[in-house]
Design a protein around this motif. Structure first.
Motif, mmCIF file in Angstrom:
data_model
loop_
_atom_site.group_PDB
_atom_site.id
_atom_site.type_symbol
_atom_site.label_atom_id
_atom_site.label_comp_id
_atom_site.label_asym_id
_atom_site.label_seq_id
_atom_site.Cartn_x
_atom_site.Cartn_y
_atom_site.Cartn_z
ATOM 1 N N ASP A 33 0.861 -1.183 0.000
ATOM 2 C CA ASP A 33 0.000 0.000 0.000
ATOM 3 C C ASP A 33 0.890 1.222 0.000
ATOM 4 O OD1 ASP A 33 -2.141 -1.690 0.179
ATOM 5 O OD2 ASP A 33 -2.898 -0.912 2.087
ATOM 6 N N TRP A 34 0.686 2.116 -0.974
ATOM 7 C CA TRP A 34 1.434 3.369 -1.095
ATOM 8 C C TRP A 34 0.508 4.467 -0.583
ATOM 9 C CZ3 TRP A 34 1.555 8.251 -3.055
ATOM 10 C CH2 TRP A 34 2.812 8.833 -3.305
ATOM 11 N N TYR A 35 0.901 5.126 0.527
ATOM 12 C CA TYR A 35 0.080 6.153 1.162
ATOM 13 C C TYR A 35 0.577 7.545 0.810
ATOM 14 C CZ TYR A 35 -2.116 2.549 3.966
ATOM 15 O OH TYR A 35 -2.826 1.450 4.376
ATOM 16 N N HIS A 36 -0.334 8.381 0.353
ATOM 17 C CA HIS A 36 -0.067 9.795 0.081
ATOM 18 C C HIS A 36 -0.053 10.565 1.406
ATOM 19 C CE1 HIS A 36 -0.965 9.418 -4.276
ATOM 20 N NE2 HIS A 36 -1.748 8.451 -3.858
ATOM 21 N N ALA A 37 0.373 11.795 1.363
ATOM 22 C CA ALA A 37 0.412 12.648 2.555
ATOM 23 C C ALA A 37 -0.977 12.859 3.158
ATOM 24 C CB ALA A 37 1.047 13.997 2.219
ATOM 25 N N ASN A 38 -2.040 12.709 2.359
ATOM 26 C CA ASN A 38 -3.404 12.845 2.876
ATOM 27 C C ASN A 38 -3.960 11.490 3.326
ATOM 28 O OD1 ASN A 38 -3.963 11.495 0.527
ATOM 29 N ND2 ASN A 38 -5.179 13.133 -0.395
ATOM 30 N N CYS A 39 -3.108 10.454 3.358
ATOM 31 C CA CYS A 39 -3.406 9.089 3.802
ATOM 32 C C CYS A 39 -4.288 8.291 2.852
ATOM 33 C CB CYS A 39 -3.961 9.060 5.231
ATOM 34 S SG CYS A 39 -2.705 9.581 6.435
ATOM 35 N N GLU A 40 -4.578 8.834 1.671
ATOM 36 C CA GLU A 40 -5.206 8.003 0.641
ATOM 37 C C GLU A 40 -4.158 7.009 0.176
ATOM 38 O OE1 GLU A 40 -6.894 10.229 -2.568
ATOM 39 O OE2 GLU A 40 -8.011 11.536 -1.216
ATOM 40 N N ASN A 41 -4.613 5.814 -0.213
ATOM 41 C CA ASN A 41 -3.615 4.834 -0.617
ATOM 42 C C ASN A 41 -3.915 4.234 -1.987
ATOM 43 O OD1 ASN A 41 -5.752 3.108 0.324
ATOM 44 N ND2 ASN A 41 -4.256 1.470 0.464
ATOM 45 N N HIS A 42 -2.877 3.654 -2.552
ATOM 46 C CA HIS A 42 -2.968 2.932 -3.811
ATOM 47 C C HIS A 42 -2.255 1.600 -3.608
ATOM 48 C CE1 HIS A 42 -3.315 2.446 -8.154
ATOM 49 N NE2 HIS A 42 -2.171 1.787 -8.049
ATOM 50 N N VAL A 43 -2.863 0.511 -4.070
ATOM 51 C CA VAL A 43 -2.265 -0.811 -3.924
ATOM 52 C C VAL A 43 -1.465 -1.137 -5.183
ATOM 53 C CG1 VAL A 43 -2.722 -3.279 -3.642
ATOM 54 C CG2 VAL A 43 -4.120 -1.598 -2.403
ATOM 55 N N TYR A 44 -0.219 -1.566 -4.984
ATOM 56 C CA TYR A 44 0.622 -2.052 -6.074
ATOM 57 C C TYR A 44 0.867 -3.539 -5.856
ATOM 58 C CZ TYR A 44 1.517 2.777 -7.333
ATOM 59 O OH TYR A 44 1.372 4.085 -7.717
ATOM 60 N N ASN A 45 0.844 -4.296 -6.947
ATOM 61 C CA ASN A 45 1.008 -5.744 -6.894
ATOM 62 C C ASN A 45 2.280 -6.173 -7.604
ATOM 63 O OD1 ASN A 45 -1.629 -6.435 -5.642
ATOM 64 N ND2 ASN A 45 -2.404 -5.400 -7.468
ATOM 65 N N ALA A 46 2.659 -7.438 -7.429
ATOM 66 C CA ALA A 46 3.842 -7.990 -8.084
ATOM 67 C C ALA A 46 3.814 -7.661 -9.567
ATOM 68 C CB ALA A 46 3.891 -9.497 -7.874
ATOM 69 N N GLY A 47 4.940 -7.178 -10.084
ATOM 70 C CA GLY A 47 5.049 -6.825 -11.494
ATOM 71 C C GLY A 47 4.658 -5.394 -11.813
ATOM 72 N N ASP A 48 4.060 -4.673 -10.865
ATOM 73 C CA ASP A 48 3.687 -3.272 -11.097
ATOM 74 C C ASP A 48 4.919 -2.375 -11.024
ATOM 75 O OD1 ASP A 48 1.008 -3.919 -11.324
ATOM 76 O OD2 ASP A 48 0.455 -3.176 -9.328
ATOM 77 N N SER A 49 4.870 -1.299 -11.797
ATOM 78 C CA SER A 49 5.888 -0.253 -11.758
ATOM 79 C C SER A 49 5.198 1.085 -11.587
ATOM 80 C CB SER A 49 6.707 -0.242 -13.057
ATOM 81 O OG SER A 49 7.442 -1.429 -13.180
ATOM 82 N N TRP A 50 5.902 2.047 -10.986
ATOM 83 C CA TRP A 50 5.352 3.389 -10.804
ATOM 84 C C TRP A 50 6.494 4.367 -10.594
ATOM 85 C CZ3 TRP A 50 5.331 -0.380 -7.126
ATOM 86 C CH2 TRP A 50 5.797 -0.089 -5.846
ATOM 87 N N THR A 51 6.143 5.633 -10.508
ATOM 88 C CA THR A 51 7.130 6.680 -10.263
ATOM 89 C C THR A 51 6.770 7.406 -8.967
ATOM 90 O OG1 THR A 51 5.898 8.333 -11.529
ATOM 91 C CG2 THR A 51 7.555 7.049 -12.720
ATOM 92 N N GLU A 52 7.780 8.000 -8.378
ATOM 93 C CA GLU A 52 7.580 8.851 -7.209
ATOM 94 C C GLU A 52 8.342 10.139 -7.439
ATOM 95 O OE1 GLU A 52 8.881 6.903 -3.625
ATOM 96 O OE2 GLU A 52 7.337 5.357 -3.765
ATOM 97 N N GLY A 53 7.845 11.196 -6.815
ATOM 98 C CA GLY A 53 8.525 12.483 -6.875
ATOM 99 C C GLY A 53 8.873 12.954 -5.482
ATOM 100 N N THR A 54 8.663 14.223 -5.235
ATOM 101 C CA THR A 54 9.111 14.851 -3.993
ATOM 102 C C THR A 54 8.031 14.917 -2.915
ATOM 103 O OG1 THR A 54 8.545 17.027 -4.888
ATOM 104 C CG2 THR A 54 10.814 16.248 -5.215
#
Length: 170
Positions: A106-127
């Protein structure tokens, strides 16, 4: 500098370090953490690629741009079930992939909303402030490429946002 002044400066610096450790939210549950390569490019980066794809008028484009010298860092890290990156920020851009044998995270944003990433998923992050938690019963295995300003740490531990306490993310 007088000896008394040196002691005062030293005590203040030590107090700041202790306070920073006490309030930051560090990573927990790391089983494996290797940085196999770190490279430096001592100039601005302006690279663009365009590839024609069969059956597509638009094709595919990608771009990497920096203003100033940069470090490219590759990290191979595994978190145990329940492991967390802790709340943190990065001074650049990250490209992340969860390996095929990974549990979900689970990837949590600063507002605590989350996104689930599974095996094989790719994504980017910033600042932006975020936390990643291995919510599965399997290890979470990440391969991460960082593009950050030369000479700057690849991450900064931060305080958890106020919404995190209600979710047990502190």
């Amino acid at each position: 500098m007088k000896l008394k002044t040196k002691y005062i400066v030293g005590a203040v610096a030590a107090a700041c370090v202790v306070a920073g450790i006490a309030v930051a939210t560090p990573s927990l549950g790391i089983l494996y953490n290797v940085v196999p390569v770190t490279g430096t490019i001592n100039r601005d980066v302006h690279t663009h690629a365009h590839v024609a794809l069969p059956g597509s008028e638009e094709g595919f484009s990608a771009e990497v741009e920096t203003d100033g010298a940069a470090n490219f860092i590759v990290q191979d890290v595994i978190f145990a079930p329940g492991g967390t990156t802790g709340w943190h920020k990065h001074p650049g851009v990250l490209l992340l992939s969860l390996t095929a044998d990974s549990g979900s995270v689970d990837w949590y944003h600063a507002n605590c909303e989350n996104h689930v990433y599974n095996a094989g998923d790719s994504w980017t992050e910033g600042t932006t402030l975020h936390d990643v938690v291995n919510t599965s019963s399997s290890n979470a295995h990440f391969i991460v490429t960082y593009i950050v300003a030369k000479g700057v740490s690849k991450r900064t531990d931060e305080l958890a946002p106020s919404c995190a306490a209600a979710l047990g993310l502190t």
